[in-house]
Design an enzyme around this catalytic site. Structure first.
Site, PDB file in Angstrom:
ATOM      1  CG  ASP A  20      87.436  34.303  70.965  1.00 40.62           C
ATOM      2  OD1 ASP A  20      86.239  34.050  71.215  1.00 40.62           O
ATOM      3  OD2 ASP A  20      87.835  34.631  69.831  1.00 40.62           O
TER       4      ASP A  20
ATOM      5  CB  SER B  61      82.865  34.643  64.545  1.00 39.62           C
ATOM      6  OG  SER B  61      82.567  33.534  65.357  1.00 39.62           O
TER       7      SER B  61
ATOM      8  CG  HIS C 185      83.829  36.156  69.384  1.00 32.02           C
ATOM      9  ND1 HIS C 185      84.879  35.320  69.074  1.00 32.02           N
ATOM     10  CD2 HIS C 185      82.839  35.849  68.514  1.00 32.02           C
ATOM     11  CE1 HIS C 185      84.524  34.538  68.069  1.00 32.02           C
ATOM     12  NE2 HIS C 185      83.292  34.842  67.699  1.00 32.02           N
TER      13      HIS C 185
END
Length: 399
Positions: free
Chosen positions: A273, A178, A340
């Protein structure tokens, strides 16, 4: 009250709980927190001025001189108010960081579950600066007392690891998830420059390919947000000049930075995502009536029109990656999952039912790319064709 028709119920229930806890404990791989105390004197500190930290699991055997440095994720803060709020959490202060974290996935120590990196020196760097380790502002406002020093933290942590043996690294990988995945992109060449010239260095970004797209209201919400982050922390001066002199703060987006990155890079991302769908495509500010609420919780609950919008997002991501397709040293694994971060969890990194593209798991694709066993540029067919996906289903509290 125990049912008298079930003698020994309490004892059996207690024994079962103990057994479950023992199994969980046996599978857990907990690694202690190390604070870089001498970084404070260098001004390399978290948002609240506390020392940065990381978790290090020492390498052994054939991996003793190999290093994997993984950066934690956790979004960003774009103004004094949001950055101040982070100082009361682990994302802005080492005072709130837990003393041990569980290593799994690409950080795990089990050869069968992580065959390529299990015996390397594996590090998880804690994220406490709010700008993917790019800020460096000398002045500290006496009122808010915020330190924007992520760039210094990056160098201090790498320097501390060098003193602990990384100076002798034969192979090294910088990775992240991330906002940490964005860190591994933005700092890919910086990491290469800090390492010995003889070290084989590559970069892996998991869910860090945030793209510059309009939200469902037609506004560039994420562009404005990233501009505020980069302006607040003066990040531009720490990004490639060849990019920033043309695009300024937009170079915070990986798609604009890719042409300037020289070090081999692997991009791992879900085509749908989940963080980007929730916060870039349909953020609350663009969806005041909550029409996207159920869709963002579970992709199976998306309407045909919402799925069409999400298909458009995936196509924009693939279009932004076109320039990367021609990279001789780059690797790519873009599956069509609603997810994600897929490298930190064992079930998505390498397991019997982990996601696959052309028969390759994520771990196997990274292996082929890093160790030069083939060019890996895998992209998936559109949702819902991929039955190997571990699509995320969020609870209302996670919304």
């Amino acid at each position: 009250m125990v049912d008298k028709r079930m003698p020994g119920f309490t004892e059996r229930w207690f024994a079962m709980v103990v057994l479950v806890l023992m199994v969980v404990s046996a599978n857990a791989f907990l690694v202690d927190l190390t604070l870089v105390e001498d970084a404070v004197a260098k001004g390399a500190v978290c948002l609240d001025g506390s020392p940065p930290g990381y978790h290090l699991s020492r390498g052994f055997g054939s991996g003793v001189n190999n290093w994997l440095v993984h950066f934690e994720g956790g979004s960003w803060c774009n103004n004094v108010t949001t950055c101040s709020a982070r100082t009361k959490t682990r994302l802005g202060s080492s005072k709130y960081m837990i003393k041990q974290v569980d290593f799994s996935g690409l950080l795990g120590n089990n050869k069968a579950r992580n065959p390529d990196f299990y015996n390397w020196n594996r590090i998880k760097v804690r994220y406490c600066d709010g700008a993917s380790f790019t800020g460096d502002v000398e002045a500290v406002n006496p009122v808010d007392k915020l330190y924007f020093r992520g760039q210094r933290v990056f160098k201090a942590v790498i320097g501390d690891l060098m003193a602990k043996g990384m100076i002798n690294a034969q192979q090294a990988v910088i990775s992240g998830c991330s906002a940490g995945g964005l860190t591994s992109i933005l700092h890919c060449d910086n990491f290469r420059a800090l390492m010995p010239k003889t070290t084989k260095v590559k970069c892996l970004a998991d869910a860090g390919f945030f793209i510059d797209v309009k939200d469902v209201s037609g506004a560039y919400h994420i562009r404005s947000f990233f501009n505020e982050v980069a302006t607040l922390q003066q990040s531009v001066k720490n990004l490639p000049l060849a990019c920033t002199e043309k695009l300024g703060t937009q170079c915070f987006f990986p798609q604009y930075l890719l042409p300037y990155i020289q070090t081999p890079l692997f991009l791992l991302n879900a085509g749908y995502d989940s963080w980007q769908i929730k916060n870039i495509v349909a953020p609350g500010v663009a969806d005041p009536h909550g029409l996207w609420h159920n869709c963002k919780l579970d992709i199976k609950k998306c309407s045909p029109n919402q799925l069409e919008t999400m298909q458009g997002f995936r196509l924009e991501m693939l279009n932004a990656l076109k320039i990367f397709q021609n990279s001789a040293s780059g690797g790519m694994f873009i599956n069509s999952c609603y997810a994600h971060c897929q490298s930190e969890m064992q079930e998505t990194w390498l397991a019997n039912d982990s996601p696959k593209l052309n028969g390759l798991s994520i771990a196997e694709a990274v292996q082929n790319w890093y160790f030069g066993q083939g060019i890996v540029k895998e992209t998936d067919c559109p949702y819902p064709c991929d039955s190997t996906c571990h699509n995320r289903v969020f609870t209302p509290k996670e919304y």
